[in-house]
Design an enzyme around this catalytic site. Structure first.
Site, short mmCIF file in Angstrom:
data_model
loop_
_atom_site.label_atom_id
_atom_site.label_comp_id
_atom_site.label_asym_id
_atom_site.label_seq_id
_atom_site.Cartn_x
_atom_site.Cartn_y
_atom_site.Cartn_z
N TYR A 1 -12.54 -20.00 29.93
CA TYR A 1 -13.32 -21.12 29.40
C TYR A 1 -14.39 -20.61 28.44
O TYR A 1 -14.93 -19.53 28.63
CB TYR A 1 -14.03 -21.86 30.55
CG TYR A 1 -13.08 -22.70 31.40
CD1 TYR A 1 -12.68 -23.96 30.99
CD2 TYR A 1 -12.58 -22.21 32.60
CE1 TYR A 1 -11.82 -24.73 31.76
CE2 TYR A 1 -11.71 -22.98 33.38
CZ TYR A 1 -11.34 -24.24 32.95
OH TYR A 1 -10.49 -25.00 33.69
N GLU B 1 -6.51 -32.63 37.19
CA GLU B 1 -6.92 -32.28 38.55
C GLU B 1 -7.57 -33.49 39.22
O GLU B 1 -8.08 -34.40 38.54
CB GLU B 1 -7.93 -31.12 38.47
CG GLU B 1 -8.42 -30.64 39.83
CD GLU B 1 -9.17 -29.30 39.77
OE1 GLU B 1 -9.47 -28.82 38.65
OE2 GLU B 1 -9.44 -28.74 40.84
N ASN C 1 -3.94 -20.98 43.15
CA ASN C 1 -4.77 -21.07 41.95
C ASN C 1 -6.05 -20.27 42.14
O ASN C 1 -6.69 -20.37 43.19
CB ASN C 1 -5.16 -22.53 41.69
CG ASN C 1 -6.27 -22.67 40.64
OD1 ASN C 1 -6.03 -22.47 39.45
ND2 ASN C 1 -7.48 -22.97 41.07
N GLU C 2 -6.41 -19.50 41.16
CA GLU C 2 -7.66 -18.72 41.20
C GLU C 2 -7.88 -18.13 42.59
O GLU C 2 -8.94 -18.32 43.20
CB GLU C 2 -8.86 -19.58 40.75
CG GLU C 2 -8.75 -19.99 39.29
CD GLU C 2 -10.06 -20.49 38.66
OE1 GLU C 2 -11.05 -20.71 39.37
OE2 GLU C 2 -10.06 -20.68 37.42
N GLN D 1 -9.52 -30.50 30.61
CA GLN D 1 -8.44 -31.19 31.28
C GLN D 1 -8.08 -32.42 30.46
O GLN D 1 -8.79 -32.75 29.52
CB GLN D 1 -8.85 -31.56 32.69
CG GLN D 1 -9.16 -30.35 33.56
CD GLN D 1 -9.27 -30.69 35.04
OE1 GLN D 1 -9.05 -31.81 35.48
NE2 GLN D 1 -9.65 -29.69 35.83
N GLU E 1 -5.45 -22.72 32.19
CA GLU E 1 -6.75 -23.39 32.07
C GLU E 1 -7.49 -22.77 30.90
O GLU E 1 -7.73 -21.56 30.89
CB GLU E 1 -7.58 -23.25 33.35
CG GLU E 1 -7.03 -24.08 34.49
CD GLU E 1 -7.91 -24.09 35.74
OE1 GLU E 1 -9.15 -23.98 35.61
OE2 GLU E 1 -7.33 -24.17 36.83
O1 AHR Z 1 -10.97 -26.96 35.54
C1 AHR Z 1 -12.02 -26.90 36.44
C2 AHR Z 1 -11.91 -25.74 37.42
O2 AHR Z 1 -12.03 -24.54 36.73
C3 AHR Z 1 -10.60 -25.60 38.14
O3 AHR Z 1 -10.52 -26.40 39.28
C4 AHR Z 1 -10.58 -24.16 38.53
O4 AHR Z 1 -9.30 -23.63 38.66
C5 AHR Z 1 -11.42 -23.49 37.45
O5 AHR Z 1 -12.39 -22.66 37.97
#
Ligand code: AHR
Length: 502
Positions: free
Chosen positions: A248, A25, A172-173, A353, A304
């Protein structure tokens, strides 16, 4: 004794190479400095891409790269990133540190990077703040091979031939940074925007990815599929090829997160327990997908995933720069084993990432570069890419942990490649105890022996630095012996092990 039983007669599907995908990103030092330094940099580069980083990434066989975001994607206007660099618009990167984005890395540079890496392309479009026309024109610019305003513009900017978009994300999101939409609203918008993501080359259809849920938002998955599933029937093929999922691992929760390097044994287990939660997410979202798509035509795209810790002291909080220890290696090993075992539904995953941001495989500092423990796990696990998942079960394995943070002692997955080599990847989650396991292969007369064996293992906080770049790395694994038809191994604590059996 604990036993890993591999059933060679039970083949459970192909492990899509794209499960080993990555994400880059416009965030912190991922693109700029990490991947792209520009043609005039003193850091050795080819067309602006750092040679050291590209060479290291090629060794882990990057199958696919997602770009330009993330949250950045829904405020990215692609026309700002084409044409002569001196004329490109400068913008503020509002999500990530409020820094100036000079757009010197744009569409042409992304395809050049993927060309050098030899990987597939995954472009994420802007649905949150962009128009249907803008998205449609971007696809035309990239892929149309004929006379049209956008194809002509591409040629004027120096690229005669169209490129191939393998995957295209429609937003995205969109439940959050991508527009704060409700699922029904997003699903309708998805239907509209994707209509204009044209397949100009029927030989290379673009796989369209619909924006999926955050973590355990099963309501999102259900409602989005309710609005879109009628288009999953064969005659509409191409309407929706994938549904994304983001998850995450924050050991101390979203607000506090927790240090990447300074943690105790309880937090070690807490982190691994949270990594194991991926299996619940894949299964529960998968069950909902099964209701609407029983033939599994829509892939689950975990685009992600990874550890998200507190940034390194003294660094820009908006740059998400964090160190990477043996704990990250275990999170990677556990998660990739889960994806392998669910390869009937999980068709792509993208670690967040690739360089210098979150759970990176590579960290850079000026001209220096280091490979993280996570890099070495991807390197060992590369043998699973495109291989056939074999049925495997562990018996005699208990739990380990502290208090409520109990985890299985070991996790594993097994695959067989085209040359009939069996790859076994195992993780010992215990912080301090080794674990003996015997491996038995049923359904084959052939007696297997170890062709190659590797291990990543060290004290749980161990990590590589620019002064000590090789503290944690793959080493030859020797703690095994062959006993008649079986192989006995001793897994060290905090370890990820790969065995190649022939
Ligand atoms: O990877 C960091 C961020 O996490 C991304 O930009 C977003 O899609 C997610 O919330």
């Amino acid at each position: 004794m604990a036993k890993l039983m591999i059933n060679k007669n039970k083949k459970e599907g192909t492990i899509a190479p794209e499960i080993y995908g990555h994400f880059s990103e416009h965030l912190g030092r991922c693109i700029y400095e990490g991947l792209y330094v520009g043609e005039n940099s003193e850091i050795p580069n080819v067309n602006g891409m750092r040679t050291d980083v590209v060479e290291a990434l090629k060794e882990i066989k990057i199958p696919v790269l997602r770009w330009p975001g993330g949250c950045f994607a829904d405020e990215y206007h692609w026309k700002d990133g084409i044409g002569p660099k001196e004329n490109r618009k400068k913008m503020v990167n509002t999500h990530w540190g409020g820094v100036v984005e000079d757009n010197s890395f744009g569409t042409h540079e992304f395809f050049e990077l993927c060309r050098q890496l030899g990987c597939k392309t995954y472009i994420n479009g802007n649905l949150g703040s962009g128009t249907v026309q803008e998205m449609s024109e971007w696809v035309e610019y990239m892929t149309f091979n004929g006379v049209s305003p956008m194809a002509d513009l591409r040629k004027k900017n120096g690229h005669e031939e169209p490129w191939t978009i393998d995957y295209f994300g429609v937003g995205n999101e969109n439940w959050g940074c991508g527009g704060n939409m409700r699922p029904q609203y997003y699903a309708d918008e998805y239907r509209r925007y994707q209509t204009y993501v044209r397949n100009y080359d029927s030989q290379k259809p673009i796989q369209k990815i619909c924006g999926g849920a955050n973590v355990d938002d099963y309501d999102w998955t259900r409602k989005v599929l309710e609005t879109t599933h009628d288009h999953t029937v064969p005659e509409f093929h191409g309407f929706m090829d994938g549904l994304s999922l983001h998850y995450y691992v924050h050991p101390e929760g979203w607000e506090i997160k927790g240090s990447a390097t300074d943690f105790d044994e309880e937090v070690w287990y807490k982190t691994l327990k949270k990594a194991l939660y991926m299996e619940t997410l894949v299964e529960r979202h998968g069950k909902i997908m099964d209701q609407y798509d029983p033939d599994k035509k829509i892939g689950m795209i975990v685009d992600e995933w990874g550890c998200w810790f507190t940034v390194e002291p003294g660094t820009n909080p908006g740059f998400l720069y964090q160190q990477n220890t043996v704990r990250d290696a275990l999170v990677a090993g556990i998660t990739l084993n889960i994806f392998n075992k669910h390869c009937d539904r999980v068709k792509m995953a993208n670690l967040a990432q690739m360089v210098n941001v979150l759970q990176s495989v590579i960290l850079t500092e000026g001209p220096k570069m280091i490979k993280t423990p996570t890099y070495h796990v991807f390197h060992m696990y590369r043998h699973h890419q495109g291989a056939t998942l074999l049925n495997s079960t562990l018996t005699g394995v208990g739990e380990t942990g502290i208090g409520e943070w109990k985890v299985p002692e070991v996790t594993e997955s097994v695959s067989e490649d085209a040359e009939h080599i069996i790859t076994v990847t195992l993780n010992n989650l215990s912080a301090d105890e080794e674990k003996e396991i015997e491996i038995v292969i049923a359904g084959d007369e052939h007696v297997y022996s170890v062709k190659e064996a590797k291990v990543v293992s060290a004290e749980m906080h161990a990590h590589n630095t620019f002064d000590a770049p090789e503290l944690v790395k793959e080493e030859v694994f020797t703690a095994y012996k062959k006993c008649a038809d079986r192989i006995k191994i001793m897994l060290p604590p905090c370890s990820v092990v790969e065995l190649r059996l022939q």
